[in-house]
Design an enzyme around this catalytic site. Structure first.
Site, PDB file in Angstrom:
ATOM      1  N   CYS A   1     -35.668  34.207  -7.001  1.00 59.39           N
ATOM      2  CA  CYS A   1     -35.287  35.284  -5.584  1.00 59.39           C
ATOM      3  C   CYS A   1     -34.535  36.254  -6.515  1.00 59.39           C
ATOM      4  O   CYS A   1     -33.461  35.285  -7.155  1.00 59.39           O
ATOM      5  CB  CYS A   1     -35.659  34.333  -4.564  1.00 59.39           C
ATOM      6  SG  CYS A   1     -33.564  33.583  -4.368  1.00 59.39           S
TER       7      CYS A   1
ATOM      8  N   CYS B   1     -22.678  32.794  -9.647  1.00 49.17           N
ATOM      9  CA  CYS B   1     -22.898  31.734  -9.939  1.00 49.17           C
ATOM     10  C   CYS B   1     -22.128  31.310 -10.834  1.00 49.17           C
ATOM     11  O   CYS B   1     -20.911  31.625 -10.583  1.00 49.17           O
ATOM     12  CB  CYS B   1     -23.924  31.701 -10.701  1.00 49.17           C
ATOM     13  SG  CYS B   1     -25.547  32.327 -10.285  1.00 49.17           S
TER      14      CYS B   1
ATOM     15  N   CYS C   1     -32.308  29.342  -6.061  1.00 50.96           N
ATOM     16  CA  CYS C   1     -32.619  30.651  -4.650  1.00 50.96           C
ATOM     17  C   CYS C   1     -31.776  30.271  -3.446  1.00 50.96           C
ATOM     18  O   CYS C   1     -30.995  29.392  -3.416  1.00 50.96           O
ATOM     19  CB  CYS C   1     -34.052  29.826  -4.146  1.00 50.96           C
ATOM     20  SG  CYS C   1     -34.564  31.387  -3.614  1.00 50.96           S
TER      21      CYS C   1
END
Length: 175
Positions: free
Chosen positions: A92, A100, A13
Site C-alpha cells: 500500500c 519502517c 500494509c
C-alpha cells in the site's frame, strides 16, 4: 541468492487486514518450500477483513492462522526472536511512505502498491470484485517473483526485477 532453507518474505500494509494478508496467503501457497511469508502493518486493524477471508476460503486457502499484527513483531529491536528477513514488500502507498523499523538481516525491498479493496464502497458484489482484482494482481506479481532465477541474478539486477514486478497489473510474464 540461493538457499536450502526457505527465504523469508514480509508483506507490509498500514492496516494489515486485506492486501498484505492476501499476499501472505498467496506466497505461502505458491512459494511453498522456497519461501515463507508473513504480513504486518504499521497501524494494524486488529482483525482480518471479512471479504479477504471469504475470498481466501472460497479459493481453499487455510485462514485459521491469518491475523492482523503490528510490524514490531518482525523488528529485532522489539522482538529478539524475529525471523531474519530476505525480502520486504509494501503493498500500500501509505506503508511505502512510512519510516519502517530496522529489519533483521539485510532484506531486499520493493513497493508493490495496489488499490485498497477494503476502501471500496458499494454493493457486496462490487466489494467482492475489488478483492478479486487485488488477489489477481498480487497472485500475478508473486508468481513472477517465485519464478525468478534468484541464483543467477546479482543484487542490482534482482532489485530492478523486484521494482518491475511492482508495476505488473495483468498476466504473469516469464521470468
Amino acid at each position: 541468492m540461493t538457499s536450502a532453507k526457505p527465504l523469508n518474505v514480509l508483506f507490509l500494509c498500514t492496516g494489515n487486514s486485506a492486501r498484505s494478508i492476501l499476499a501472505e496467503a498467496i506466497m505461502n501457497r505458491v512459494g511453498v518450500g522456497k519461501f515463507k511469508a508473513w504480513s504486518a502493518g504499521s497501524m494494524p486493524a486488529g482483525q482480518v477483513n471479512p471479504h479477504a477471508l471469504a475470498l481466501l476460503e472460497k479459493l481453499n486457502y487455510p485462514t485459521a492462522d491469518l491475523r492482523s499484527k503490528p510490524w514490531d513483531e518482525f523488528s529485532r529491536a522489539t522482538n529478539p526472536q524475529a525471523p531474519e528477513l530476505d525480502f520486504v514488500f509494501t503493498v500500500c502507498d501509505n506503508a511505502a511512505g512510512e519510516v519502517c523499523p530496522i529489519w533483521p538481516g539485510q532484506p531486499m525491498s520493493a513497493h508493490w502498491g495496489l488499490p485498497d479493496p477494503a476502501a471500496v464502497e458499494g454493493t457486496e458484489a462490487e466489494k467482492a470484485i475489488a478483492f478479486a482484482d487485488a488477489y489477481r494482481m498480487l497472485n500475478n506479481r508473486i508468481n513472477i517473483f517465485v519464478n525468478l532465477p534468484l541464483a543467477s541474478l546479482d543484487s542490482m539486477s534482482l532489485q530492478k526485477r523486484l521494482n518491475e514486478i511492482g508495476k505488473t497489473q495483468g498476466e504473469p510474464k516469464p521470468a
